[in-house]
Design a protein around this motif. Structure first.
Motif, PDB file in Angstrom:
ATOM      1  N   ARG A  45       0.792  -1.233   0.000  1.00  0.00           N
ATOM      2  CA  ARG A  45       0.000   0.000   0.000  1.00  0.00           C
ATOM      3  C   ARG A  45       0.823   1.282   0.000  1.00  0.00           C
ATOM      4  O   ARG A  45       0.280   2.381   0.054  1.00  0.00           O
ATOM      5  N   GLY A  46       2.146   1.150  -0.022  1.00  0.00           N
ATOM      6  CA  GLY A  46       3.001   2.322  -0.138  1.00  0.00           C
ATOM      7  C   GLY A  46       3.485   2.914   1.163  1.00  0.00           C
ATOM      8  O   GLY A  46       4.377   3.771   1.165  1.00  0.00           O
ATOM      9  N   THR A  47       2.933   2.489   2.306  1.00  0.00           N
ATOM     10  CA  THR A  47       3.359   2.991   3.610  1.00  0.00           C
ATOM     11  C   THR A  47       3.341   1.856   4.624  1.00  0.00           C
ATOM     12  O   THR A  47       2.740   0.806   4.394  1.00  0.00           O
ATOM     13  N   ALA A  48       3.984   2.115   5.764  1.00  0.00           N
ATOM     14  CA  ALA A  48       3.975   1.152   6.863  1.00  0.00           C
ATOM     15  C   ALA A  48       4.032   1.920   8.170  1.00  0.00           C
ATOM     16  O   ALA A  48       4.457   3.079   8.215  1.00  0.00           O
ATOM     17  N   ALA A  49       3.583   1.270   9.256  1.00  0.00           N
ATOM     18  CA  ALA A  49       3.587   1.911  10.567  1.00  0.00           C
ATOM     19  C   ALA A  49       3.925   0.892  11.647  1.00  0.00           C
ATOM     20  O   ALA A  49       3.387  -0.226  11.640  1.00  0.00           O
ATOM     21  N   LEU A  50       4.810   1.270  12.560  1.00  0.00           N
ATOM     22  CA  LEU A  50       5.227   0.402  13.650  1.00  0.00           C
ATOM     23  C   LEU A  50       5.066   1.109  14.990  1.00  0.00           C
ATOM     24  O   LEU A  50       5.258   2.325  15.091  1.00  0.00           O
ATOM     25  N   VAL A  51       4.772   0.322  16.022  1.00  0.00           N
ATOM     26  CA  VAL A  51       4.816   0.786  17.410  1.00  0.00           C
ATOM     27  C   VAL A  51       5.980   0.073  18.075  1.00  0.00           C
ATOM     28  O   VAL A  51       6.088  -1.159  18.007  1.00  0.00           O
ATOM     29  N   LEU A  52       6.861   0.835  18.708  1.00  0.00           N
ATOM     30  CA  LEU A  52       8.060   0.263  19.311  1.00  0.00           C
ATOM     31  C   LEU A  52       8.137   0.618  20.798  1.00  0.00           C
ATOM     32  O   LEU A  52       7.607   1.653  21.215  1.00  0.00           O
ATOM     33  N   PRO A  53       8.819  -0.216  21.591  1.00  0.00           N
ATOM     34  CA  PRO A  53       8.868   0.011  23.037  1.00  0.00           C
ATOM     35  C   PRO A  53      10.092   0.805  23.465  1.00  0.00           C
ATOM     36  O   PRO A  53      11.064   0.956  22.720  1.00  0.00           O
ATOM     37  N   GLY A  54      10.049   1.286  24.698  1.00  0.00           N
ATOM     38  CA  GLY A  54      11.220   1.886  25.314  1.00  0.00           C
ATOM     39  C   GLY A  54      11.883   0.878  26.236  1.00  0.00           C
ATOM     40  O   GLY A  54      11.605  -0.322  26.167  1.00  0.00           O
TER      41      GLY A  54
END
Length: 242
Positions: A45-54
């Protein structure tokens, strides 16, 4: 507890257990898996999104990910949680992400921090909530787990926990108070964490493995927030190393 019993229990709640001999191999494997997920999303779809931890545990994985051949301008990253500290935040999760991941070519990624110039944690959460609401379903969510069974900043003693964990909540980010922290916390809600293609629980050490075992086998009240991630119709993987 028998290793195979934990694996079978995770399978029962729609999850899988991935054991690694050391933390370096875990970090590399998770880096490789996230890279593949991001590339597939961008191709589709041309984009991506991630959630990452601290926290300290993911630092190596973030550093490895920063060196991957990803179309970085097409990737958006945000955090699972953050400490509300107006002004300088040298110890913040955002600062760690900037130091470990958003370097070199990876600095081209779009970063949505959970803190703003707002005057309170509540106002900050509202501003961030509006920005995160514009993001589509996350391609990957990675959360750590505290020794108390907490994921993100969903502390069991927080007066705001019930609203933060409501599965029908339209909120993406909320402010929470807890006796464990002198400052308010900002956290993605349970509903937003689960709004993903794949969720990873990233834990190291025997102590945290035992916390997860107790939550899944004995009583979810032992660790209510980590237990809430399972059996929700989302692909969940537990990555563990000693």
């Amino acid at each position: 507890m028998n290793e195979h019993l934990l694996e079978r229990r995770l399978n029962q709640v729609g999850a899988q257990l991935l054991n690694f001999s050391c933390r370096e191999s875990l970090a590399q494997a998770l880096c490789d898996d996230l890279q593949l997920s991001v590339r597939a999303a961008i191709a589709a779809r041309g984009t991506a999104a991630l959630v990452l931890p601290g926290g300290d545990t993911p630092r190596r994985m973030l550093s490895l990910l920063s060196r991957c051949a990803i179309d970085w301008p097409r990737l958006t990253v945000t955090l699972s949680d953050e400490v509300w500290q107006p002004g300088a935040q040298r110890e913040s999760n955002a600062q760690q992400l900037r130091e470990c991941l958003l370097v070199g070519a990876a600095a081209q990624a779009r970063f949505v921090p959970l803190t703003t110039a707002a005057n309170s944690a509540g106002q900050c959460a509202e501003l961030v909530d509006a920005e995160l609401a514009a993001l589509p379903r996350f391609d990957g969510v990675v959360v750590g787990m505290g020794r108390d069974g907490r994921c993100a900043s969903l502390y069991a003693d927080s007066p705001q926990l019930s609203s933060a964990m409501a599965l029908d909540s339209a909120r993406a980010c909320v402010a929470l108070d807890t006796e464990a922290s002198p400052s308010a916390r900002l956290s993605l809600t349970l509903a937003r964490l689960l709004n993903c293609e794949r969720l990873v629980v990233y834990i190291c050490g025997e102590e945290k493995r035992h916390v997860l075992e107790r939550a899944l086998f004995a009583d979810e009240r032992v660790a209510p927030t980590v237990a809430a991630l399972f059996d929700r119709g989302v692909e969940v993987s537990v990555y563990w190393a000693p």
